[in-house]
Design a protein around this motif. Structure first.
Motif, PDB file in Angstrom:
ATOM      1  N   ASP A 213       0.858  -1.186   0.000  1.00 20.80           N
ATOM      2  CA  ASP A 213       0.000   0.000   0.000  1.00 20.80           C
ATOM      3  C   ASP A 213       0.894   1.235   0.000  1.00 20.80           C
ATOM      4  N   ALA A 214       1.015   1.865  -1.147  1.00 19.53           N
ATOM      5  CA  ALA A 214       1.881   3.039  -1.275  1.00 19.53           C
ATOM      6  C   ALA A 214       1.384   4.208  -0.446  1.00 19.53           C
ATOM      7  N   GLN A 215       0.119   4.165  -0.007  1.00 18.78           N
ATOM      8  CA  GLN A 215      -0.451   5.235   0.813  1.00 18.78           C
ATOM      9  C   GLN A 215      -0.377   4.913   2.310  1.00 18.78           C
ATOM     10  N   ASP A 216       0.421   3.927   2.671  1.00 17.34           N
ATOM     11  CA  ASP A 216       0.618   3.590   4.090  1.00 17.34           C
ATOM     12  C   ASP A 216       1.592   4.614   4.679  1.00 17.34           C
ATOM     13  N   HIS A 217       1.051   5.743   5.105  1.00 13.39           N
ATOM     14  CA  HIS A 217       1.889   6.854   5.542  1.00 13.39           C
ATOM     15  C   HIS A 217       2.627   6.551   6.840  1.00 13.39           C
ATOM     16  N   VAL A 218       2.053   5.700   7.686  1.00 17.52           N
ATOM     17  CA  VAL A 218       2.736   5.354   8.936  1.00 17.52           C
ATOM     18  C   VAL A 218       4.005   4.558   8.636  1.00 17.52           C
ATOM     19  N   SER A 219       3.930   3.622   7.699  1.00 14.85           N
ATOM     20  CA  SER A 219       5.129   2.876   7.320  1.00 14.85           C
ATOM     21  C   SER A 219       6.170   3.799   6.685  1.00 14.85           C
ATOM     22  N   ALA A 220       5.703   4.785   5.929  1.00 16.62           N
ATOM     23  CA  ALA A 220       6.637   5.761   5.355  1.00 16.62           C
ATOM     24  C   ALA A 220       7.336   6.544   6.461  1.00 16.62           C
ATOM     25  N   LEU A 221       6.601   6.881   7.512  1.00 22.25           N
ATOM     26  CA  LEU A 221       7.204   7.563   8.659  1.00 22.25           C
ATOM     27  C   LEU A 221       8.260   6.683   9.321  1.00 22.25           C
ATOM     28  N   PHE A 222       7.925   5.401   9.539  1.00 21.76           N
ATOM     29  CA  PHE A 222       8.905   4.492  10.140  1.00 21.76           C
ATOM     30  C   PHE A 222      10.152   4.383   9.263  1.00 21.76           C
ATOM     31  N   LEU A 223       9.958   4.319   7.947  1.00 23.77           N
ATOM     32  CA  LEU A 223      11.098   4.202   7.045  1.00 23.77           C
ATOM     33  C   LEU A 223      11.970   5.456   7.102  1.00 23.77           C
ATOM     34  N   SER A 224      11.345   6.616   7.256  1.00 20.09           N
ATOM     35  CA  SER A 224      12.133   7.849   7.363  1.00 20.09           C
ATOM     36  C   SER A 224      12.981   7.843   8.645  1.00 20.09           C
ATOM     37  N   ILE A 225      12.443   7.287   9.727  1.00 19.67           N
ATOM     38  CA  ILE A 225      13.217   7.188  10.978  1.00 19.67           C
ATOM     39  C   ILE A 225      14.423   6.276  10.773  1.00 19.67           C
ATOM     40  N   VAL A 226      14.196   5.156  10.094  1.00 13.51           N
ATOM     41  CA  VAL A 226      15.304   4.229   9.802  1.00 13.51           C
ATOM     42  C   VAL A 226      16.359   4.940   8.950  1.00 13.51           C
ATOM     43  N   GLU A 227      15.918   5.656   7.924  1.00 14.73           N
ATOM     44  CA  GLU A 227      16.861   6.368   7.051  1.00 14.73           C
ATOM     45  C   GLU A 227      17.665   7.396   7.841  1.00 14.73           C
ATOM     46  N   ARG A 228      16.999   8.134   8.715  1.00 16.12           N
ATOM     47  CA  ARG A 228      17.709   9.123   9.524  1.00 16.12           C
ATOM     48  C   ARG A 228      18.742   8.453  10.431  1.00 16.12           C
ATOM     49  N   ARG A 229      18.355   7.335  11.062  1.00 18.07           N
ATOM     50  CA  ARG A 229      19.282   6.647  11.960  1.00 18.07           C
ATOM     51  C   ARG A 229      20.455   6.025  11.203  1.00 18.07           C
ATOM     52  N   GLN A 230      20.254   5.714   9.928  1.00 20.93           N
ATOM     53  CA  GLN A 230      21.336   5.164   9.115  1.00 20.93           C
ATOM     54  C   GLN A 230      22.176   6.258   8.450  1.00 20.93           C
ATOM     55  N   GLY A 231      21.823   7.520   8.724  1.00 24.96           N
ATOM     56  CA  GLY A 231      22.628   8.629   8.218  1.00 24.96           C
ATOM     57  C   GLY A 231      22.149   9.259   6.930  1.00 24.96           C
ATOM     58  N   ASP A 232      21.057   8.762   6.366  1.00 24.36           N
ATOM     59  CA  ASP A 232      20.531   9.324   5.115  1.00 24.36           C
ATOM     60  C   ASP A 232      19.552  10.449   5.465  1.00 24.36           C
ATOM     61  N   LEU A 233      20.090  11.592   5.884  1.00 25.12           N
ATOM     62  CA  LEU A 233      19.239  12.693   6.342  1.00 25.12           C
ATOM     63  C   LEU A 233      18.442  13.303   5.193  1.00 25.12           C
ATOM     64  N   ASP A 234      19.056  13.447   4.027  1.00 32.17           N
ATOM     65  CA  ASP A 234      18.340  14.026   2.891  1.00 32.17           C
ATOM     66  C   ASP A 234      17.196  13.118   2.433  1.00 32.17           C
ATOM     67  N   GLY A 235      17.456  11.807   2.427  1.00 35.72           N
ATOM     68  CA  GLY A 235      16.395  10.867   2.054  1.00 35.72           C
ATOM     69  C   GLY A 235      15.245  10.901   3.042  1.00 35.72           C
ATOM     70  N   ALA A 236      15.582  10.964   4.335  1.00 35.63           N
ATOM     71  CA  ALA A 236      14.542  11.030   5.365  1.00 35.63           C
ATOM     72  C   ALA A 236      13.724  12.306   5.226  1.00 35.63           C
ATOM     73  N   LEU A 237      14.410  13.435   4.990  1.00 33.36           N
ATOM     74  CA  LEU A 237      13.716  14.712   4.848  1.00 33.36           C
ATOM     75  C   LEU A 237      12.773  14.687   3.646  1.00 33.36           C
ATOM     76  N   HIS A 238      13.244  14.177   2.530  1.00 35.78           N
ATOM     77  CA  HIS A 238      12.405  14.111   1.327  1.00 35.78           C
ATOM     78  C   HIS A 238      11.167  13.260   1.579  1.00 35.78           C
ATOM     79  N   ARG A 239      11.333  12.124   2.244  1.00 37.00           N
ATOM     80  CA  ARG A 239      10.190  11.225   2.502  1.00 37.00           C
ATOM     81  C   ARG A 239       9.186  11.893   3.439  1.00 37.00           C
ATOM     82  N   LEU A 240       9.677  12.566   4.469  1.00 36.95           N
ATOM     83  CA  LEU A 240       8.792  13.225   5.427  1.00 36.95           C
ATOM     84  C   LEU A 240       8.029  14.373   4.773  1.00 36.95           C
TER      85      LEU A 240
END
Length: 587
Positions: A213-240
């Motif tokens: 479900d591409a509209q699963d916004h909660v999972s997108a939020l979780f993925l942005s947290i993972v990206e931020r913790r892995q150091g991909d700040l720009d990717g996390a910002l874009h997703r958020l």
């Protein structure tokens, strides 16, 4: 049967009205359809089928009051009617918890062995905080139907919250097998893995949920947290930034704003980060359950304990026989480094830290609620029998969380237990206390930046003014405790702990009367092996020790300027100097 119901013309008119209601439904006029089915039900008030249809139509139209009234009528007419109790449960979702639970329990009672009813009842117990009953009924539901993936996901949540993370992971894997095309299990798997700092697994699960479900916004939020913790700040910002403004439910827009603030802070965009934190707090207050965002009850308790040790009251305390303290109390202000110190000390083989569980606080709350006299009068008049009862209650709660075979030192860690120290020291005057400190401005800023589940104790953190005022009241109480009760204590400053971890750890281990072991220095491995950490700092303590949070407040000096007069006296008292003399910081 009424005379009207037997009249052919009356029945013909009923069929016409039913056809009208059905036609309204088919053309998308859900409100008109609901009104039509209610009209049919009223023409035949003793026929349960009409009220069942009206309740279903009301739910489809979102007219909950109508649906609830019709569902109640159908259950009264025939409790065993198919769908009647289920509709009552569905229509009761906006009702108070107890009312919802009664409706759900009725459904389960009327349809014993029906897996969906048992699953709903398990969720209801979960909402009421009755975890044991929730787990038992969820297992009954899964015994009746092992393929109810949503029940299995809820069981996983119950297991996770009771500290059985491994079993929770197993249930989530089973839920994925039972419903491979459902994104809920994958989303929960992502959330659990992220809290356990299993970031690769968390990212994989979140991406799988988004494929479904591409509209699963909660999972997108979780993925942005993972990206931020892995150091991909720009990717996390874009997703958020791609997430919609309208979000509610499991994770609302407030969670997005807090995560945006965190990413922007890491990127050095401090003014924009502050704006995001402010907005996140405003939305969190709006979404909070009734009363959860009201700090007054907790502040009232704080004031009661402050009053109990002022005006010479401790001099009037009746003497009590000495009792050996069963625990060390680790207290402070939230976000002062207690979780990092907790992980360090818990790694010692002869120590166990009880991590923010209602042990002392529940004994204190019960003591306050039990008497009509003021708290000062009750503490002064406390006799041996009452003291023994309170000590026995405290020990029983301690054993629940520490286990029967406790190590040499048990540490009851809960920062805001600082307000209950007058009671703890009344019962155990020789108790050891670990006071965790951090620069007052950094403490308050960190609390303001944190997405937390609101309750009366946490509600002050939704504004910087509230956080600063709360800090002042808590630390004024500590100063009075220190002056009047002279507890056997050690002070641990977060800044010292991250700068000289071994030196500070050796000092605390010695204070506890324990032998030194290098095991306490590998806190990161211990945190990961320990499982889920139940504090907002779980992400930080699973990383190597860093100093980026030291002095963070100075980067927000302009925003914090109005509150420095409140915090300056405590910064000076604890040796941090006057924050009003500190210029705005830069990276």
């Amino acid at each position: 049967m009424s005379a009207f119901a037997a009249d052919p013309d009356y029945l013909t008119e009923t069929r016409r009205l039913m056809a009208q209601a059905q036609a309204a439904f088919e053309r998308g006029d859900l409100a008109g359809s609901a009104d039509g089915f209610v009209l049919v039900a009223r023409r035949h008030p003793a026929a349960v089928g009409g009220w069942v249809q009206a309740a279903a139509a009301g739910l489809r139209a979102g007219v909950v009051a109508l649906a609830l009234k019709a569902a109640r009528r159908s259950v009264l007419l025939d409790p065993s009617a198919p769908a009647a109790a289920a509709l009552l449960t569905a229509a009761s979702t906006a009702e108070p918890l107890v009312s919802r639970h009664r409706a759900t329990a009725l459904w389960a009672i009327l349809h014993p062995g029906k897996a969906e009813a048992l699953g709903a009842l398990a969720s209801s117990y979960q909402d009421l905080g009755r975890a044991e009953q929730a787990e038992r009924v969820a297992r009954d539901a899964l015994h009746a139907d092992p393929y109810l993936d949503w029940v299995r996901v809820n069981l996983a949540v119950i297991l996770r919250e009771s500290g059985r993370e491994g079993k929770a992971e197993t249930e989530l894997r089973r839920a994925v097998i039972a419903g491979p095309d459902g994104n809920l299990a994958w989303r929960r798997m992502a959330a659990l893995a992220e809290t356990l700092s299993k970031l690769e697994r968390a990212g994989t699960a979140a991406r799988r949920a988004l494929v479904i479900d591409a509209q699963d916004h909660v999972s997108a939020l979780f993925l942005s947290i993972v990206e931020r913790r892995q150091g991909d700040l720009d990717g996390a910002l874009h997703r958020l930034q791609a997430l919609p403004e309208a979000m509610d439910g499991e994770a609302g827009r407030d969670a997005v704003e807090f995560e945006l603030g965190t990413v922007l802070d890491r990127l050095g965009q401090y003014d924009e980060a502050w704006t995001r934190f402010e907005r996140g707090n405003r939305i969190a207050v709006q979404r909070a359950p009734s009363g959860a965002a009201d700090p007054r009850p907790f502040l009232s308790t704080l004031d009661a304990f402050a009053g109990a040790i002022s005006d010479g009251w401790p001099a009037r305390w009746a003497r009590l026989p000495e009792a050996s303290p069963p625990a060390v109390f680790m207290v402070g202000f939230p976000r002062s480094g207690t979780t990092l110190l907790d992980q360090i000390l818990d790694a010692h083989p002869d120590a166990r830290v009880i991590e923010e569980q209602p042990v002392l606080s529940s004994v204190g709350a019960g003591f306050i609620a039990a008497g009509k006299e003021t708290l000062a009068e009750r503490l002064a008049a406390l006799d041996e029998d009452e003291a023994d009862r309170l000590r026995a209650e405290y020990r029983a709660k301690l054993v629940r969380w520490a286990g029967d075979k406790s190590p040499r030192v048990v540490i009851d860690k809960m920062p805001l237990n600082i307000i209950y120290l007058p009671l703890a020291l009344r019962l155990y005057p020789n108790a050891k206390v670990i006071l965790s400190l951090r620069h007052p401005c950094d403490c308050c800023l960190s609390c303001f930046m944190q997405s937390i589940r609101l309750n009366s104790a946490m509600a002050s953190f939704t504004s910087m003014e509230g956080a600063a005022g709360f800090y002042a009241r808590v630390m004024a109480l500590w100063q009075e405790i220190e002056r009047v009760l002279s507890p056997d204590h050690i002070t641990v400053r977060y800044e010292d702990l991250v700068a000289d971890t071994e030196g500070v750890a050796r000092r605390v281990v010695d204070f506890l009367g324990l032998d030194w072991t290098d095991a306490v220095l590998d806190h990161t491995a211990h945190a990961k092996a320990r499982g889920m950490i139940r504090t907002p700092s779980f992400r930080q303590v699973s990383e190597p020790i860093y100093t980026r949070a030291v002095g963070r407040w100075s980067r927000y000096r302009d925003q914090m300027a109005p509150y420095l007069d409140t915090l300056a006296p405590y910064a000076g008292y604890f040796g941090y100097g006057d924050p009003r003399d500190i210029p705005r910081g830069e990276d």
